[in-house]
Design a protein around this motif. Sequence first.
Motif, mmCIF file in Angstrom:
data_model
loop_
_atom_site.group_PDB
_atom_site.id
_atom_site.type_symbol
_atom_site.label_atom_id
_atom_site.label_comp_id
_atom_site.label_asym_id
_atom_site.label_seq_id
_atom_site.Cartn_x
_atom_site.Cartn_y
_atom_site.Cartn_z
ATOM 1 N N ILE A 164 -8.904 3.938 -4.910
ATOM 2 C CA ILE A 164 -7.480 4.097 -4.593
ATOM 3 C C ILE A 164 -6.768 2.752 -4.676
ATOM 4 C CG2 ILE A 164 -5.844 4.696 -2.750
ATOM 5 C CD1 ILE A 164 -7.938 6.780 -1.790
ATOM 6 N N VAL A 165 -7.367 1.717 -4.080
ATOM 7 C CA VAL A 165 -6.780 0.375 -4.130
ATOM 8 C C VAL A 165 -6.742 -0.124 -5.578
ATOM 9 C CG1 VAL A 165 -7.082 -2.034 -3.433
ATOM 10 C CG2 VAL A 165 -7.469 -0.193 -1.767
ATOM 11 N N GLY A 166 -7.822 0.108 -6.324
ATOM 12 C CA GLY A 166 -7.888 -0.334 -7.709
ATOM 13 C C GLY A 166 -6.813 0.291 -8.579
ATOM 14 N N LYS A 167 -6.507 1.555 -8.352
ATOM 15 C CA LYS A 167 -5.462 2.222 -9.131
ATOM 16 C C LYS A 167 -4.093 1.605 -8.854
ATOM 17 C CE LYS A 167 -7.834 6.668 -9.679
ATOM 18 N NZ LYS A 167 -7.865 8.107 -9.297
ATOM 19 N N ARG A 168 -3.862 1.221 -7.596
ATOM 20 C CA ARG A 168 -2.598 0.552 -7.268
ATOM 21 C C ARG A 168 -2.521 -0.818 -7.950
ATOM 22 N NH1 ARG A 168 1.272 2.001 -4.052
ATOM 23 N NH2 ARG A 168 1.035 3.962 -2.906
ATOM 24 N N LEU A 169 -3.640 -1.554 -7.914
ATOM 25 C CA LEU A 169 -3.676 -2.850 -8.569
ATOM 26 C C LEU A 169 -3.452 -2.715 -10.081
ATOM 27 C CD1 LEU A 169 -6.656 -4.469 -6.643
ATOM 28 C CD2 LEU A 169 -4.349 -5.428 -6.799
ATOM 29 N N LYS A 170 -4.112 -1.747 -10.685
ATOM 30 C CA LYS A 170 -3.977 -1.518 -12.126
ATOM 31 C C LYS A 170 -2.526 -1.233 -12.491
ATOM 32 C CE LYS A 170 -5.709 1.554 -15.775
ATOM 33 N NZ LYS A 170 -4.442 2.280 -16.007
ATOM 34 N N MET B 96 -14.043 6.168 7.822
ATOM 35 C CA MET B 96 -14.045 4.869 7.161
ATOM 36 C C MET B 96 -12.604 4.418 6.926
ATOM 37 S SD MET B 96 -16.529 2.777 5.990
ATOM 38 C CE MET B 96 -17.936 3.765 5.398
ATOM 39 N N TYR B 97 -12.296 3.174 7.353
ATOM 40 C CA TYR B 97 -10.958 2.617 7.204
ATOM 41 C C TYR B 97 -10.989 1.383 6.296
ATOM 42 C CZ TYR B 97 -9.474 5.271 11.383
ATOM 43 O OH TYR B 97 -9.187 6.252 12.301
ATOM 44 N N LEU B 98 -9.908 1.169 5.579
ATOM 45 C CA LEU B 98 -9.719 -0.064 4.824
ATOM 46 C C LEU B 98 -9.438 -1.192 5.810
ATOM 47 C CD1 LEU B 98 -9.206 -1.668 2.165
ATOM 48 C CD2 LEU B 98 -6.823 -0.897 2.306
ATOM 49 N N LEU B 99 -10.179 -2.276 5.688
ATOM 50 C CA LEU B 99 -10.029 -3.394 6.613
ATOM 51 C C LEU B 99 -9.355 -4.588 5.948
ATOM 52 C CD1 LEU B 99 -10.841 -4.112 9.556
ATOM 53 C CD2 LEU B 99 -12.956 -5.075 8.631
ATOM 54 N N GLU B 100 -9.713 -4.870 4.700
ATOM 55 C CA GLU B 100 -9.196 -6.061 4.026
ATOM 56 C C GLU B 100 -9.283 -5.875 2.520
ATOM 57 O OE1 GLU B 100 -10.599 -10.715 3.896
ATOM 58 O OE2 GLU B 100 -10.372 -9.773 5.860
ATOM 59 N N ILE B 101 -8.325 -6.467 1.807
ATOM 60 C CA ILE B 101 -8.355 -6.497 0.348
ATOM 61 C C ILE B 101 -8.463 -7.950 -0.087
ATOM 62 C CG2 ILE B 101 -7.189 -5.899 -1.812
ATOM 63 C CD1 ILE B 101 -5.555 -3.826 -0.220
ATOM 64 N N ASN B 102 -9.444 -8.255 -0.906
ATOM 65 C CA ASN B 102 -9.592 -9.582 -1.484
ATOM 66 C C ASN B 102 -9.132 -9.519 -2.937
ATOM 67 O OD1 ASN B 102 -10.836 -10.926 0.804
ATOM 68 N ND2 ASN B 102 -12.610 -9.639 0.391
ATOM 69 N N ALA B 103 -7.924 -9.972 -3.185
ATOM 70 C CA ALA B 103 -7.364 -9.921 -4.535
ATOM 71 C C ALA B 103 -7.820 -11.157 -5.314
ATOM 72 C CB ALA B 103 -5.843 -9.841 -4.461
ATOM 73 N N LEU C 108 0.817 -1.219 0.000
ATOM 74 C CA LEU C 108 0.000 0.000 0.000
ATOM 75 C C LEU C 108 0.848 1.265 0.000
ATOM 76 C CD1 LEU C 108 -2.851 -0.999 2.466
ATOM 77 C CD2 LEU C 108 -3.175 -0.277 0.102
ATOM 78 N N GLY C 109 2.058 1.180 0.529
ATOM 79 C CA GLY C 109 2.949 2.340 0.528
ATOM 80 C C GLY C 109 2.335 3.550 1.196
ATOM 81 N N GLU C 110 2.303 4.676 0.485
ATOM 82 C CA GLU C 110 1.773 5.915 1.060
ATOM 83 C C GLU C 110 0.271 5.831 1.330
ATOM 84 O OE1 GLU C 110 1.156 8.283 -3.199
ATOM 85 O OE2 GLU C 110 2.835 8.784 -1.879
ATOM 86 N N ASP C 111 -0.388 4.833 0.750
ATOM 87 C CA ASP C 111 -1.821 4.657 1.001
ATOM 88 C C ASP C 111 -2.103 3.745 2.198
ATOM 89 O OD1 ASP C 111 -2.701 6.281 -1.137
ATOM 90 O OD2 ASP C 111 -2.359 4.641 -2.557
ATOM 91 N N ALA C 112 -1.059 3.331 2.928
ATOM 92 C CA ALA C 112 -1.254 2.495 4.117
ATOM 93 C C ALA C 112 -2.046 3.236 5.188
ATOM 94 C CB ALA C 112 0.093 2.034 4.674
ATOM 95 N N GLY C 113 -2.129 4.558 5.068
ATOM 96 C CA GLY C 113 -2.948 5.346 5.982
ATOM 97 C C GLY C 113 -4.436 5.068 5.840
ATOM 98 N N LEU C 114 -4.826 4.358 4.784
ATOM 99 C CA LEU C 114 -6.227 3.943 4.657
ATOM 100 C C LEU C 114 -6.598 2.928 5.737
ATOM 101 C CD1 LEU C 114 -6.410 3.387 0.774
ATOM 102 C CD2 LEU C 114 -7.436 5.289 2.051
#
Length: 395
Positions: free
Chosen positions: A246-252, A273-280, A121-127
């Motif tokens: 935001i997560v989708g842009k990183r995946l893309k 609202m916080y990011l809890l889990e990503i299901n890839a 997540l890098g700089e987006d780990a703050g989610l």
Amino acid sequence: MSIRLKKPLVYVTRDIERALGMKPEGKYFIVSNDTPHGREIQAKHPDHVFLVKNTEALDTHDLLALPEVEKIISKLDADLVVFQNTPRIERIAAEMKWNLINPSAALARKVEEKISQVAWLGEDAGLLPPHKVTVVKDVTFKGKRFVLQFNHSHTGQGTFVIESAKDLEALKAKFPDRECRIVDFVDGPVFTINASVNRARVLIGSPSYQITGLQPFTDLPFSTIGNDWALPTGKERRQVAKIARIVGKRLKKDGWRGLFGIDAIKDAETGKMYLLEINARQAASAVFESTLQKTLHHDSRGSASVFQAHIAGLLNRLFPTSTSNIYVGAQIVSRVTKVPHTVDVGALREMKLAVTEYENDAHNKELFRIQSHVGIMEDHNVLNALGKKISSCIK
């Protein structure tokens, strides 16, 4: 809209329900286990559904290793898609020279697992809620409850709420050197959303409230048991969709294609609202969401279901450009519990609910999936009148 396949595509899956986001017709085929539900589907599509008879249901990699499945894929000269890619599935596909269109298993693992996810997540780990990565023996309890997560945590297993030093000591004794993620405890409702990536854009589905840990459906407090698309407010929908983009842009950026999902939790005190889990991977809710989308928007042009967007993304298509929004519908799962229970299927079907039975006996696996075209939740952790009727049928 419909996705026109240029080449045959075979979806191989342990559970046939996972492949039913599109009708098995034309150039789309399904290979799965021989189950009562599978036979119902095969009866409607006898030329496109192949069922494997065995003494027990086989996982996807075991199905792919069977000569009869190899023969089906080779005869059709088909591309291959699975529910969730793994290194073992990739090895089989490479050995058989099949074109497996799912994204890399290594990328999925890096994105999903709790430790590598922080770095990814890098700089987006703050989610994420406030967190840190450490080893169990170095964790201390300071009088405030928190969540301890091991690297792999799925459907509530591998996640622990630490409420006392005693809770922590048990884990320290058993797993002193195991790496873990420590996360501030956030109390509030959880929401989920399916999204799909193609080479041009991130397509966002419809947020749903995630039903978690309710008895008698499960005996694990963090086990995901269903979704309700009718409950989220407009603001909650916007917050969850923003995180998904935001997560989708990183995946893309990393070359991901097709479906992924996120879970997000709303702090009941602050509203954040916080990011809890990503299901890839394709999430379990994607097929029913697609069913609702097709039912409610059958004549809509230019938009697609999330499953259609998934297949198009995997095939590197630029279309569709959007998915249909839904604001109704719910599904809930009754899982295998340590104390066995019975389900009154007849009563559920009398309520015009769709009920699918699964042949599982391992703890926390699905026993029944119950689907409704209206919501079943009144509020966070509170069933509405229909939800209570469903619950009363499980004893």
